[in-house]
Design a protein around this motif. Structure first.
Motif, PDB file in Angstrom:
ATOM      1  N   ASN A   1      83.936  26.813  58.797  1.00  0.00           N
ATOM      2  CA  ASN A   1      84.318  26.876  60.226  1.00  0.00           C
ATOM      3  C   ASN A   1      85.319  25.783  60.574  1.00  0.00           C
TER       4      ASN A   1
ATOM      5  N   ASP B   1      73.896  32.360  62.503  1.00  0.00           N
ATOM      6  CA  ASP B   1      73.120  31.446  61.658  1.00  0.00           C
ATOM      7  C   ASP B   1      71.692  31.247  62.160  1.00  0.00           C
TER       8      ASP B   1
ATOM      9  N   LEU C   1      74.558  29.016  55.331  1.00  0.00           N
ATOM     10  CA  LEU C   1      75.071  29.361  56.666  1.00  0.00           C
ATOM     11  C   LEU C   1      76.592  29.333  56.717  1.00  0.00           C
ATOM     12  N   GLY C   2      77.212  29.137  55.579  1.00  0.00           N
ATOM     13  CA  GLY C   2      78.671  29.064  55.525  1.00  0.00           C
ATOM     14  C   GLY C   2      79.187  29.719  54.248  1.00  0.00           C
TER      15      GLY C   2
ATOM     16  N   ASP D   1      77.168  27.680  65.977  1.00  0.00           N
ATOM     17  CA  ASP D   1      75.913  28.416  65.720  1.00  0.00           C
ATOM     18  C   ASP D   1      75.089  27.743  64.637  1.00  0.00           C
ATOM     19  N   ASP D   2      75.785  27.171  63.637  1.00  0.00           N
ATOM     20  CA  ASP D   2      75.063  26.410  62.609  1.00  0.00           C
ATOM     21  C   ASP D   2      74.223  25.302  63.260  1.00  0.00           C
TER      22      ASP D   2
ATOM     23  N   ASP E   1      78.319  25.058  57.181  1.00  0.00           N
ATOM     24  CA  ASP E   1      79.694  24.630  57.540  1.00  0.00           C
ATOM     25  C   ASP E   1      79.710  24.271  59.028  1.00  0.00           C
TER      26      ASP E   1
HETATM   27 CA    CA Z   1      78.127  28.938  59.654  1.00  0.00          CA
END
Ligand code: CA
Ligand code: RIB
Length: 309
Positions: A39, A241, A123-124, A14-15, A10
């Protein structure tokens, strides 16, 4: 056999750093990227991922996925990462075109194509993965391993006192995923809080690598740094992430782990999306999730530094 990696994200501050690590360390083993709303809204997350791909000079297919959770309205974390999710520092984000096809279909196709070898990292919110599991249950045996940045193994949350954002956004999706027999590895927000916080000196050291990637990787943490300090009393920003990506990169990043079955609370109050870690078999369910309990900051920082060169 070369590794085959699929990232679902998302894309926010940080992703974006986790994607830089994936591009650097997995290179052409990175076979696809799916975007999910979390996010930031889906279009913004897509443009953020396309920007990072361009910055890293890669051409990994990027596919748009779910624009909202399975049954709940989308609630973003733009108060944490900035309106654009990338620290609102006026980066040239926007105007790029994602690859054709829905992220769910891309994940299902990759699982079939690389059957038995595909490794997935989320990651989301787990919306895309939950839909894929629902429409193509066969992916459970085709996906070798799924690393999930989400939940918390010490009940210390970041969106409620006990819930972590990714699983809180879409608890129904999280329950589908954690109830599946996917080979799951959970990297909770506790790992980020304990091993992935960067104070000003540590952030400057990374930024002084001096590349455009390094400067952007640090500068986009502008909003989350203030939020982490004010809301959680952390000594800087944390990178949940990216440390999950380091766990995917190698078991060398895992110092201690345990096995458990993970329940997800579907209520809508302060326990919404809470991970209920059962390592004593109260649920009488298979302890089929590996919970990372301690990680190697050194391993993580080394891989992160390499990715920013
Ligand atoms: Ca994320
Ligand atoms: O709780 C941390 C997670 O929520 C990270 O993935 C961050 O990017 C946000 O999505």
């Amino acid at each position: 056999m070369k590794r085959c990696i699929f990232v679902d994200t998302d894309t926010a501050s940080d992703d974006a750093v986790a994607l830089m690590m994936a591009f650097k360390h997995f290179d052409t083993s990175l076979v696809g990227i799916g975007i999910v709303a979390g996010n930031v809204p889906l279009e913004q997350a897509t443009q953020n991922a396309l920007f990072v791909r361009s910055l890293c000079g890669m051409n990994t297919p990027i596919h748009m996925g779910a624009a909202q959770p399975l049954v709940r309205p989308l609630q973003t974390a733009q108060n944490v990462h900035g309106v654009d999710g990338m620290g609102d520092i006026s980066l040239p984000i926007g105007g790029r075109t994602p690859d054709a096809g829905h992220a769910v279909n891309a994940l299902i196709a990759a699982a079939a194509r690389y059957s038995g070898h595909l490794e997935v990292i989320t990651l989301g919110p787990l919306t895309n993965l939950a839909i894929a599991l629902s429409v193509a249950p066969e992916i459970v045996s085709q996906i070798k391993r799924c690393v999930i940045m989400g939940g918390t193994s010490d009940s210390c949350g970041n969106i409620t006192p006990v819930s972590e954002f990714n699983l809180w956004v879409d608890p129904e999706a999280a329950r589908i995923v954690f109830s599946s027999s996917l080979n799951k590895v959970m990297v909770g927000w506790d790992i980020s809080r304990k091993y992935a916080v960067f104070n000003d000196a540590e952030a400057s050291e990374l930024r002084e690598i001096g590349t455009e990637k390094a400067r952007i990787a640090i500068d986009i943490q502008r909003v989350v740094k203030q939020f982490a300090r004010e809301e959680f009393g952390l000594d800087g920003f944390d990178l949940p992430d990216p440390i999950a990506m380091a766990v995917l990169l190698s078991d060398d990043c895992i110092i201690r782990k345990g096995n458990a079955s993970v329940g997800i609370d579907l209520q809508s109050g302060s326990t919404r999306g809470m991970t209920i870690i059962d390592d004593s078999n109260f649920f009488e369910r298979e302890q089929d999730t590996v919970i990372v309990l301690e990680a190697s900051r050194q391993y993580f920082v080394d891989r992160l530094g390499e990715a920013l060169q």
